[in-house]
Scaffold this motif. Sequence first.
Motif, PDB file in Angstrom:
ATOM      1  N   ILE A 174      -7.252  -7.885  -1.228  1.00 29.58           N
ATOM      2  CA  ILE A 174      -6.218  -7.145  -0.201  1.00 29.58           C
ATOM      3  C   ILE A 174      -6.964  -5.798   0.309  1.00 29.58           C
ATOM      4  N   SER A 175      -6.759  -5.570   1.571  1.00 26.69           N
ATOM      5  CA  SER A 175      -7.406  -4.249   2.204  1.00 26.69           C
ATOM      6  C   SER A 175      -6.605  -3.544   2.884  1.00 26.69           C
ATOM      7  N   LEU A 176      -6.719  -2.123   3.325  1.00 26.26           N
ATOM      8  CA  LEU A 176      -6.181  -1.415   4.184  1.00 26.26           C
ATOM      9  C   LEU A 176      -7.205  -1.029   5.161  1.00 26.26           C
ATOM     10  N   PHE A 177      -7.025  -1.006   6.357  1.00 26.22           N
ATOM     11  CA  PHE A 177      -7.901  -0.424   7.267  1.00 26.22           C
ATOM     12  C   PHE A 177      -7.046   0.792   8.041  1.00 26.22           C
ATOM     13  N   ILE A 178      -7.613   2.000   8.272  1.00 26.17           N
ATOM     14  CA  ILE A 178      -7.133   3.118   8.972  1.00 26.17           C
ATOM     15  C   ILE A 178      -7.990   3.291  10.147  1.00 26.17           C
ATOM     16  N   ARG A 179      -7.441   3.158  11.304  1.00 28.85           N
ATOM     17  CA  ARG A 179      -8.288   3.522  12.383  1.00 28.85           C
ATOM     18  C   ARG A 179      -8.111   5.002  12.809  1.00 28.85           C
ATOM     19  N   ASP A 180      -9.211   5.376  13.638  1.00 26.40           N
ATOM     20  CA  ASP A 180      -8.908   6.808  14.440  1.00 26.40           C
ATOM     21  C   ASP A 180      -8.349   7.588  12.979  1.00 26.40           C
ATOM     22  N   TRP A 204       0.900  -1.155  -0.027  1.00 26.05           N
ATOM     23  CA  TRP A 204       0.039   0.075   0.051  1.00 26.05           C
ATOM     24  C   TRP A 204       0.833   1.261   0.280  1.00 26.05           C
ATOM     25  N   TYR A 205       0.633   2.005  -0.701  1.00 22.85           N
ATOM     26  CA  TYR A 205       1.366   3.253  -1.066  1.00 22.85           C
ATOM     27  C   TYR A 205       0.342   4.594  -0.788  1.00 22.85           C
ATOM     28  N   ARG A 206       0.871   5.580  -0.154  1.00 25.74           N
ATOM     29  CA  ARG A 206       0.094   6.855  -0.028  1.00 25.74           C
ATOM     30  C   ARG A 206       0.637   8.081  -0.762  1.00 25.74           C
ATOM     31  N   GLN A 207      -0.382   8.520  -1.354  1.00 24.85           N
ATOM     32  CA  GLN A 207       0.051   9.607  -2.183  1.00 24.85           C
ATOM     33  C   GLN A 207      -0.541  10.963  -2.211  1.00 24.85           C
ATOM     34  N   TYR A 208       0.123  12.088  -1.557  1.00 28.14           N
ATOM     35  CA  TYR A 208      -0.348  13.412  -1.556  1.00 28.14           C
ATOM     36  C   TYR A 208      -0.395  14.053  -2.781  1.00 28.14           C
ATOM     37  N   SER A 209      -1.505  14.942  -2.701  1.00 26.25           N
ATOM     38  CA  SER A 209      -1.327  15.877  -4.096  1.00 26.25           C
ATOM     39  C   SER A 209      -0.048  16.208  -4.543  1.00 26.25           C
ATOM     40  N   ALA A 223      -5.574  11.480   1.320  1.00 25.45           N
ATOM     41  CA  ALA A 223      -4.492  11.521   0.107  1.00 25.45           C
ATOM     42  C   ALA A 223      -5.176  10.375  -0.700  1.00 25.45           C
ATOM     43  N   THR A 224      -4.596  10.058  -1.762  1.00 27.14           N
ATOM     44  CA  THR A 224      -5.011   8.922  -2.499  1.00 27.14           C
ATOM     45  C   THR A 224      -4.023   7.557  -2.055  1.00 27.14           C
ATOM     46  N   TYR A 225      -4.794   6.599  -2.118  1.00 25.75           N
ATOM     47  CA  TYR A 225      -4.112   5.210  -1.585  1.00 25.75           C
ATOM     48  C   TYR A 225      -4.063   4.284  -2.670  1.00 25.75           C
ATOM     49  N   LEU A 226      -2.891   3.771  -2.842  1.00 21.23           N
ATOM     50  CA  LEU A 226      -2.553   2.998  -4.094  1.00 21.23           C
ATOM     51  C   LEU A 226      -2.199   1.701  -3.578  1.00 21.23           C
ATOM     52  N   CYS A 227      -2.959   0.571  -4.081  1.00 28.28           N
ATOM     53  CA  CYS A 227      -2.718  -0.757  -3.720  1.00 28.28           C
ATOM     54  C   CYS A 227      -1.762  -1.234  -4.637  1.00 28.28           C
ATOM     55  N   ALA A 228      -0.696  -2.184  -4.718  1.00 25.38           N
ATOM     56  CA  ALA A 228       0.264  -2.803  -5.729  1.00 25.38           C
ATOM     57  C   ALA A 228       0.474  -4.157  -5.240  1.00 25.38           C
ATOM     58  N   LYS A 229       1.046  -4.739  -6.467  1.00 23.53           N
ATOM     59  CA  LYS A 229       1.191  -5.984  -6.337  1.00 23.53           C
ATOM     60  C   LYS A 229       2.513  -6.319  -6.901  1.00 23.53           C
ATOM     61  N   LYS A 243       2.492  14.865  -5.151  1.00 23.89           N
ATOM     62  CA  LYS A 243       3.988  14.156  -4.528  1.00 23.89           C
ATOM     63  C   LYS A 243       3.893  12.696  -5.028  1.00 23.89           C
ATOM     64  N   GLY A 244       5.085  12.153  -5.041  1.00 26.15           N
ATOM     65  CA  GLY A 244       5.295  10.882  -5.479  1.00 26.15           C
ATOM     66  C   GLY A 244       4.574   9.925  -4.389  1.00 26.15           C
ATOM     67  N   PRO A 245       4.345   8.657  -4.624  1.00 24.47           N
ATOM     68  CA  PRO A 245       3.945   7.584  -3.839  1.00 24.47           C
ATOM     69  C   PRO A 245       5.107   7.476  -2.891  1.00 24.47           C
ATOM     70  N   GLU A 246       4.401   7.347  -1.589  1.00 26.45           N
ATOM     71  CA  GLU A 246       5.538   6.882  -0.532  1.00 26.45           C
ATOM     72  C   GLU A 246       4.773   5.347  -0.106  1.00 26.45           C
ATOM     73  N   LEU A 247       5.762   4.647   0.374  1.00 24.85           N
ATOM     74  CA  LEU A 247       5.285   3.059   0.797  1.00 24.85           C
ATOM     75  C   LEU A 247       4.794   3.258   2.200  1.00 24.85           C
ATOM     76  N   LEU A 248       3.682   2.606   2.506  1.00 28.48           N
ATOM     77  CA  LEU A 248       2.965   2.397   3.758  1.00 28.48           C
ATOM     78  C   LEU A 248       3.336   1.113   4.543  1.00 28.48           C
ATOM     79  N   MET A 249       2.848   0.089   3.495  1.00 28.86           N
ATOM     80  CA  MET A 249       3.182  -1.162   4.344  1.00 28.86           C
ATOM     81  C   MET A 249       3.224  -1.916   3.078  1.00 28.86           C
TER      82      MET A 249
END
Lengths: 114, 112
Positions: free
Chosen positions: B72-78, B35-40, B85-91, B42-48
């Motif tokens: 595949i899923s990503l859960f964000i608590r609180d 899972w990558y997070r991409q702010y407006s 941001a935009t969240y990108l899944c990748a394989k 900006k380039g994607p940054e690896l989350l997990m």
Amino acid sequence: EAGVAQSPRYKIIEKRQSVAFWCNPISGHATLYWYQQILGQGPKLLIQFQNNGVVDDSQLPKDRFSAERLKGVDSTLKIQPAKLEDSAVYLCASSLRTGEETQYFGPGTRLLVL
Amino acid sequence: QKEVEQDPGPLSVPEGAIVSLNCTYSNSAFQYFMWYRQYSRKGPELLMYTYSSGNKEDGRFTAQVDKSSKYISLFIRDSQPSDSATYLCAKGTLLGANNLFFGTGTRLTVIP
């Protein structure tokens, strides 16, 4: 640790013109990637280098796109001639080696072709 | 069939909500998932990233992989406004070249 550097950040050209993008990966990273990200889509790999050799360029439109990494460090991606559909963000990424799962992305070059 | 399919959203949630982001994928051999997070602008940054089925937790983020259903899923608590941001899944593939196949991304807005 400095991140992946890219320039320019923005470029506007007319169709049929040429354009070049530059990328400097993180120091020591052997593998370098160029991605194309069209608005509303995920990044798509264009080409992957391991040092100065090409690992995968199967999705690079070779009639108009070219890329090089002559000394195995920084890289340039060129489009000649540009088409309207080339409008996108061009992202460069690097990793320590091929097969290393963590790729670090630069901020990208936003290209608009008019 | 695309390698990775992702609901593009957009998704808006109030601050503090639990966010669920989902992708499906094709081809199963020697895969790992990211899972990558991409702010407006900006380039994607690896989350997990994760290799196996099950859950992987990192702070407020949990990545879940179900290989039997190729989901595949990503859960964000609180959730926080800074999570907008935009969240990108990748394989990726463990063998050979490290090519990543990305989903289209889900744009998330967390409203204060």
